[in-house]
Design a protein around this motif. Structure first.
Motif, mmCIF file in Angstrom:
data_model
loop_
_atom_site.group_PDB
_atom_site.id
_atom_site.type_symbol
_atom_site.label_atom_id
_atom_site.label_comp_id
_atom_site.label_asym_id
_atom_site.label_seq_id
_atom_site.Cartn_x
_atom_site.Cartn_y
_atom_site.Cartn_z
ATOM 1 N N THR A 40 -1.646 -2.488 -7.294
ATOM 2 C CA THR A 40 -1.885 -4.093 -7.629
ATOM 3 C C THR A 40 -3.160 -4.221 -8.487
ATOM 4 N N ASP A 76 2.188 -5.226 -7.878
ATOM 5 C CA ASP A 76 1.799 -6.624 -7.854
ATOM 6 C C ASP A 76 0.883 -6.989 -8.772
ATOM 7 N N CYS A 133 -6.829 -5.764 -3.590
ATOM 8 C CA CYS A 133 -5.930 -5.186 -4.894
ATOM 9 C C CYS A 133 -6.775 -3.790 -5.055
#
Length: 457
Positions: free
Chosen positions: A79, A146, A176
């Motif tokens: 991410t 993502d 993240c």
């Protein structure tokens, strides 16, 4: 014109979209203080809504919201979070600007206004890159990882309502593997090459106060040797002329190796006993490089406020105060700051006391990572005559809060330019006539989109 692999039509579309968004963001006056960023948050919410992107808006107080948008991936990749703050420093001397500081006008190939460089340009580029990738995903061209865009409040004047609060109170919203944030603005020409610097870490700050005491009295009877004003002048002179200790463990080797071809000068820059004199010598022939190297040698002092007396012309004050902006490298502590002040003021004729009233330690991420590889691959594609190295930043960004909240997250600061060099843009940061060239704004948008693709596919 270099369209970086885009057709002329697609380039024009990207330009219109990102320039229009940046203009609207600049027109939203988010000066901090006072720090009300609701108008810019509304601009982002409207932009995302118009493009079918959900957005979450949360804040510690109503006037300081943070906007977070997420593009979900297919899975099997990390991410990436694109970080940017939407508050700006106040536009002082507004009547001396060429264009009104909150006009967002597009003129002479530039977008003008406060925040055009720091850092609503990157906020706009990140948002447009996210939307373009979402459009591609809708046609089946989906990322695996993502992609998150977090546009935050309260970076310029505080850290209570923005990234710090967001990582502490809503960690799942912004958790993240990688963060790409502001930093690395300094594009330099080195021969026939361009040099770009990723900020893998940043110095901490140790805001310090020196209080000087003396004998007050009537202005008609000066006793200059006992005057606080004279003592303050001696203290400031000593601070500004002092060379703090050079830390050999933090020498910016990659930066020195790249720039300094003279073997003897390079050796002296690496030697703590000669580094200060060597960097002053370098400043004569290459001031831009010396400006980058000098803050990496150790702690730095910058006197920013001096207060003596209270305005009465016939009163000799008995107290003076000096505020010093100190920046520290990783591993340095308030005790190190105190020790350096004691060394700087040793032998100075003044009765003084020291207080480090606000300390945030330096921090850094590993200089090698998948994100660095993605940045390098993207820059090699877009700027074939460019080289990318890693160093620490002399300033502070919200990466500090992400590194503290998520120790395993790699955070880099990198905002590349192709049209203008560091020498051109640096005076505009927090200064008059802040503006960004349209070509650089478009380039940043394409760079962010391509880097996300490199990392997340």
């Amino acid at each position: 014109m270099n369209c970086w692999g885009l057709s002329a039509r697609e380039y024009a579309d990207v330009e219109a979209e990102v320039v229009g968004l940046l203009s609207r963001l600049i027109q939203a006056d988010t000066s901090n203080p006072p720090g009300d960023v609701t108008s810019a948050a509304r601009v982002l919410e409207e932009y995302y809504a118009a493009n079918g992107m959900p957005v979450t808006t949360v804040g510690e107080v109503d006037e300081r919201p943070n906007c977070v948008a997420r593009l979900g991936g297919a899975g099997g990749a990390p991410t990436l979070l694109l970080l940017g703050h939407i508050d700006v420093v106040p536009a002082v001397d507004a009547d001396e600007w060429t264009e009104p500081p909150f006009s967002g006008v597009v003129k002479d190939g530039y977008v003008w206004g406060r925040g055009a460089l720091d850092m609503k340009d990157m906020v706009a580029a990140e948002a447009v890159a996210l939307v373009r990738l979402a459009r591609a995903a809708a046609t089946g061209d989906r990322l695996r990882g993502d992609l998150i865009v977090a546009s935050t409040a309260d970076e310029e004047s505080g850290d209570f309502c923005g990234a710090k609060w967001l990582t502490e109170q809503h960690p799942d919203l912004v958790r993240c593997d990688y963060v790409l944030n502001e930093g690395g603005f300094e594009m330099l020409h080195v021969g026939d090459r361009r040099l770009y610097t990723i900020h893998a870490g940043e110095k901490g700050y140790a805001n310090s106060r020196i209080v000087v005491h003396g004998h007050g009295g009537h202005g008609s009877m000066p006793q200059h040797e006992r005057s606080v004003a004279h003592a303050v002048a001696r203290v400031v002179k000593a601070i500004e002329e002092y060379d703090p200790e050079v830390l050999t463990t933090r020498t910016p080797v990659e930066l020195i190796d790249y720039h300094v071809r003279d073997a003897d000068l390079r050796r002296r820059l690496m030697d703590p006993a000669t580094a200060r004199d060597a960097v002053r010598e370098l400043a004569v022939t290459n001031p831009d490089v010396a400006r980058l190297i000098e803050p990496q040698l150790g702690l730095t002092f910058a006197t920013t406020n001096i207060t003596v007396g209270h305005g009465a012309v016939n009163v000799i004050p008995g107290r003076g105060e000096i505020i010093v902006d100190c920046r520290v490298l990783p591993g340095q502590t308030p005790d190190d700051v105190r020790r350096e002040f004691e060394a700087a003021l040793k032998g100075v004729a003044a009765d003084w006391e020291f207080d480090c009233f606000c300390f945030t330690g330096a921090n850094q991420s590993p200089p090698t990572s998948a994100l660095r590889d993605a940045i390098g691959a993207t820059m090699a594609e877009l700027v074939p005559d460019g080289d990318v190295i890693c160093e620490n930043s002399a300033g502070f960004t919200d990466c500090t809060h992400f590194r503290a909240a998520f120790p395993d997250t790699v955070c880099y600061g990198f905002t590349p330019f192709v049209e203008e060099t560091a020498a051109a843009i640096t005076p505009r940061f927090h200064g008059r006539d802040e503006r960004i060239s349209v070509a650089d704004l478009v380039f940043q948008t394409i760079f962010i989109e391509r880097t996300a693709r490199q990392l997340l596919t």
